[in-house]
Design an enzyme around this catalytic site. Sequence first.
Site, PDB file in Angstrom:
ATOM      1  N   HIS A  15       2.454 -10.836  -1.809  1.00 58.60           N
ATOM      2  CA  HIS A  15       3.920 -11.072  -2.008  1.00 58.60           C
ATOM      3  C   HIS A  15       3.861 -12.760  -2.320  1.00 58.60           C
ATOM      4  O   HIS A  15       3.427 -13.431  -1.139  1.00 58.60           O
ATOM      5  CB  HIS A  15       4.858 -10.635  -1.293  1.00 58.60           C
ATOM      6  CG  HIS A  15       4.705  -9.434  -0.735  1.00 58.60           C
ATOM      7  ND1 HIS A  15       5.368  -8.311  -1.529  1.00 58.60           N
ATOM      8  CD2 HIS A  15       4.012  -8.979   0.493  1.00 58.60           C
ATOM      9  CE1 HIS A  15       4.669  -7.275  -1.160  1.00 58.60           C
ATOM     10  NE2 HIS A  15       4.156  -7.229   0.216  1.00 58.60           N
TER      11      HIS A  15
ATOM     12  N   SER B 162      -7.699   2.020   1.857  1.00 62.04           N
ATOM     13  CA  SER B 162      -6.107   1.923   2.218  1.00 62.04           C
ATOM     14  C   SER B 162      -5.532   0.998   1.092  1.00 62.04           C
ATOM     15  O   SER B 162      -5.077   1.486  -0.058  1.00 62.04           O
ATOM     16  CB  SER B 162      -6.173   1.445   3.442  1.00 62.04           C
ATOM     17  OG  SER B 162      -4.683   1.761   3.860  1.00 62.04           O
TER      18      SER B 162
ATOM     19  N   CYS C 140      -9.333   1.523   6.158  1.00 64.05           N
ATOM     20  CA  CYS C 140      -9.718   2.742   7.161  1.00 64.05           C
ATOM     21  C   CYS C 140     -11.239   2.591   7.403  1.00 64.05           C
ATOM     22  O   CYS C 140     -11.985   2.012   6.574  1.00 64.05           O
ATOM     23  CB  CYS C 140      -9.303   3.944   6.627  1.00 64.05           C
ATOM     24  SG  CYS C 140      -7.441   4.138   6.493  1.00 64.05           S
TER      25      CYS C 140
END
Length: 126
Positions: A69, A64, A84
């Site tokens: 950030h 995935s 996943c």
Amino acid sequence: MDGLHLTADLRGCDPARAAMHDTAALRTLCVAAVDAAGLQPVGELFHRFPPPGGVTGVVLLAESHLAVHTWPELAAATLDVYVCNFGADNSGRAESLLSALVAAFDPQAVQRHAVQRGVPLAKGQP
């Protein structure tokens, strides 16, 4: 769709830490952490915002994604790891990846969340 989505909000990060403001440093950190966790990168993108802004980085995973950030002006960072569990249970790898990144940023405070994604619906629900 069975998967695990982990997030962490980091506060009190050292704004001078290279990964807080340098795309190459954040990329190196993320790629090494993904590799150490045993996950498979399939793509990546890292972007530097104008000072005093930070860096946004995404590593696409076969399992995935990882998104980071940073806000050096706020001494903060956010982490997002989603895996996943289609072919195998990758939950331990996700936990390992998140823990390695938290340790690398060495924040004064951490707020973590975990969400099980794709939980089967009760019989009769669409």
